[in-house]
Scaffold this motif. Structure first.
Motif, PDB file in Angstrom:
ATOM      1  N   UNK A 105       0.819  -1.208   0.000  1.00 44.09           N
ATOM      2  CA  UNK A 105       0.000   0.000   0.000  1.00 44.09           C
ATOM      3  C   UNK A 105       0.858   1.266   0.000  1.00 44.09           C
ATOM      4  N   UNK A 106       1.937   1.243   0.774  1.00 44.21           N
ATOM      5  CA  UNK A 106       2.764   2.442   0.926  1.00 44.21           C
ATOM      6  C   UNK A 106       3.942   2.398  -0.032  1.00 44.21           C
ATOM      7  N   UNK A 107       3.652   2.711  -1.288  1.00 44.79           N
ATOM      8  CA  UNK A 107       4.655   2.811  -2.350  1.00 44.79           C
ATOM      9  C   UNK A 107       4.105   3.758  -3.407  1.00 44.79           C
ATOM     10  N   UNK A 108       4.996   4.383  -4.171  1.00 48.79           N
ATOM     11  CA  UNK A 108       4.515   5.316  -5.198  1.00 48.79           C
ATOM     12  C   UNK A 108       5.062   4.998  -6.586  1.00 48.79           C
ATOM     13  N   UNK A 109       5.350   3.714  -6.815  1.00 52.31           N
ATOM     14  CA  UNK A 109       5.870   3.290  -8.121  1.00 52.31           C
ATOM     15  C   UNK A 109       4.730   3.006  -9.095  1.00 52.31           C
ATOM     16  N   UNK A 126       1.585   3.810  -8.539  1.00 54.80           N
ATOM     17  CA  UNK A 126       0.680   4.962  -8.507  1.00 54.80           C
ATOM     18  C   UNK A 126       1.242   6.020  -7.561  1.00 54.80           C
ATOM     19  N   UNK A 127       1.269   7.274  -8.020  1.00 53.87           N
ATOM     20  CA  UNK A 127       1.780   8.360  -7.191  1.00 53.87           C
ATOM     21  C   UNK A 127       0.724   8.880  -6.221  1.00 53.87           C
ATOM     22  N   UNK A 167       4.224  -4.770   2.797  1.00 53.46           N
ATOM     23  CA  UNK A 167       5.486  -4.552   2.099  1.00 53.46           C
ATOM     24  C   UNK A 167       5.588  -3.055   1.856  1.00 53.46           C
ATOM     25  N   UNK A 168       6.643  -2.415   2.364  1.00 57.62           N
ATOM     26  CA  UNK A 168       6.772  -0.961   2.270  1.00 57.62           C
ATOM     27  C   UNK A 168       7.779  -0.585   1.188  1.00 57.62           C
ATOM     28  N   UNK A 169       7.408   0.399   0.342  1.00 59.24           N
ATOM     29  CA  UNK A 169       8.305   0.916  -0.678  1.00 59.24           C
ATOM     30  C   UNK A 169       8.196   0.141  -1.985  1.00 59.24           C
ATOM     31  N   UNK A 170       8.915   0.615  -3.019  1.00 54.81           N
ATOM     32  CA  UNK A 170       9.725   1.832  -3.043  1.00 54.81           C
ATOM     33  C   UNK A 170       8.856   3.092  -2.976  1.00 54.81           C
TER      34      UNK A 170
END
Length: 365
Positions: A81-85, A87-88, A114-117
Motif C-alpha cells: 500500500x505504501x509505495x509510489x511506483x 501509482x503516485x 510490504x513498504x516501498x519503493x
C-alpha cells in the motif's frame, strides 16, 4: 465489542489482495474474541457477502469518515500500500486515512505490509511522520524494515513476519480440476501442465516476445500444456489475449474470475508455475507446486529469498534460452525445492501469529 476497520486495496478483483483480506479476516476472527470488522472496499456489497464482514465504499468520504469515527482500531492491511511506483496518488489515499484516524484519536496497526519503493521526497516524509505515530508496525520482509529505517522510522518498533496469505490452508485439488474442465482444459498425467501468471502492461515489449518463444518451445519440445492465469483480472486479461493472438490454440487461458480457494486449487493442479505476480508465487508455495519467479518489483525477490530461492531474472532481462535451462533445472530438482519451501513456510506462518498478538495487546490497553 471491539470495532476494527481494515483499509487496503480491496474490491478490485485482484486475487492477491483478496487473498490477503481472506487471510486477515480469518485470523482476526479466529484469534480475537468479540470483534466487529468493517472493510473499506471498491465493491462493498461483494466484500460483505464474501467475507462475512461489514463494508463501506472506499471512495465515499462521508462513509470513510463515519467508519473511522466508529472504529477502535484502524488496520492498514497487507499488500504494497505504501509505495509510489505503480501509482503516485494511492499512497496519499492510505496516509490520509491514517491521519483521519489520528485526528479521531484511534489506534493504528500496520499489518504485514510490504513498504516501498517510495521515490517522492514528500511521500517519504509523510510516510515517516505518519508511521511514527501508529501503535504497531509489522512488515512482511527485511527489505521493508530496512527501507523504513532509511526514511527515518525507528526500526526498534518494526517487526518482520511474512505475507499474511501464507497462512491460508491448502485447497482440495478436485475444485481446480472441475474449474479447469469447465474452462476447456483437460488434465493429462502423461503431459506437463504449466501455469503462467503474467503481469505486463506493454503488449509489444521484448518480454512478451521472449515469453511467447519460451511457451512455444515448451509446447513443441516438452509437449507441455500451457495455462494462462489472470491474478489481477482487469489488468492481466490484455496480455493474456495478446499471447493467445500470437500462439493461438497452443495455449489455454482462464476466462472467468475465481475466489481465493478456487485459485489455490487451480494453481495446485499445475506441474509448475511461472509467476510474475507475487501472490501467484505464494499460492504456488502453499500448494507445494514448483515455481519459477520472474521479478518486476523488489517484493518478488524478497519473497523468493524468504523461501530459500531466487527469482530467475527480471522482466527486463528475460530470455527464452535461459528460461528453458531454468525450467529443466527446476523439474530435475523439484522434490528438493518443494521440501525446502515447505520447511521455510513452517517458520514463516508461525511468525505471522505476531500480528494478532500485537493487536490483542493494543486492544487490552
Amino acid at each position: 465489542m471491539y470495532k476494527v476497520l481494515i483499509s487496503g486495496y480491496y474490491g478490485f478483483n485482484n486475487i492477491g489482495d483478496e487473498s490477503i483480506l481472506r487471510a486477515v479476516v480469518d485470523n482476526l476472527q479466529g484469534r480475537l474474541e468479540d470483534i466487529e470488522i468493517t472493510v473499506l472496499s471498491q465493491d462493498p456489497v461483494s466484500t460483505a457477502e464474501k467475507y462475512g464482514v461489514k463494508s463501506v465504499n472506499r471512495k465515499s468520504v462521508k462513509s470513510i469518515v463515519s467508519a473511522v469515527s466508529r472504529c477502535d482500531l484502524l488496520i492498514s492491511g497487507g499488500g504494497s500500500l505504501l509505495q509510489d511506483v505503480t501509482s503516485k496518488k494511492s499512497i496519499l489515499y492510505y496516509l490520509i486515512i491514517m491521519w483521519m484516524a489520528l485526528l479521531f484519536r484511534k489506534k493504528i496497526f500496520i499489518y504485514s505490509q510490504g513498504i516501498g519503493p517510495i521515490n517522492s521526497s514528500l511521500n517519504r516524509k509523510l510516510t515517516s511522520k505518519t508511521l511514527s505515530k501508529v501503535s504497531g508496525i509489522v512488515v512482511r520482509d527485511e527489505a521493508s524494515k530496512e527501507f523504513l529505517a532509511e526514511i527515518g522510522v525507528d526500526c526498534r518498533k518494526v517487526v518482520v513476519t511474512a505475507d499474511p496469505v501464507l497462512r491460508i490452508k491448502r485447497a482440495p485439488l478436485i475444485i481446480g480440476e472441475e474449474i479447469l474442465r469447465k474452462e476447456g482444459i483437460n488434465l493429462n498425467k502423461e503431459q506437463l501442465t504449466v501455469g503462467f501468471a503474467i503481469r505486463e502492461r506493454k503488449l509489444n515489449s521484448e518480454f512478451v516476445d521472449e515469453l511467447c518463444i519460451a511457451m512455444e518451445r515448451l509446447v513443441t519440445e516438452k509437449n507441455a500444456q500451457i495455462v494462462l492465469i489472470p491474478f489481477h483480472f482487469s489488468e492481466d486479461v490484455s496480455v493474456i489475449e495478446e499471447i493467445e493472438k500470437r500462439l493461438g490454440e497452443k495455449v489455454y487461458s482462464i476466462k472467468h474470475k475465481y475466489l481465493t480457494n478456487e485459485m489455490l486449487s487451480i494453481i495446485g493442479n499445475m506441474d509448475l508455475l511461472v509467476g510474475v505476480r507475487l501472490h501467484a508465487l505464494i499460492h504456488s508455495a502453499i500448494m507445494n507446486v514448483p515455481m519459477i519467479a520472474i521479478s518486476y518489483d523488489p517484493k518478488i525477490n524478497s519473497f523468493m529469498k524468504s523461501i530459500g530461492m531466487k527469482a530467475m531474472c527480471s522482466i527486463y532481462d528475460f530470455n527464452s534460452e535461459d528460461f528453458i535451462d531454468e525450467f529443466n533445472k527446476t523439474l530435475q530438482h523439484k522434490e528438493v525445492l518443494k521440501k525446502r519451501v515447505q520447511n521455510k513456510l513452517i517458520d514463516l506462518t508461525k511468525a505471522l501469529d505476531t500480528n494478532e498478538e500485537m493487536i490483542k495487546n493494543i486492544m487490552e490497553k
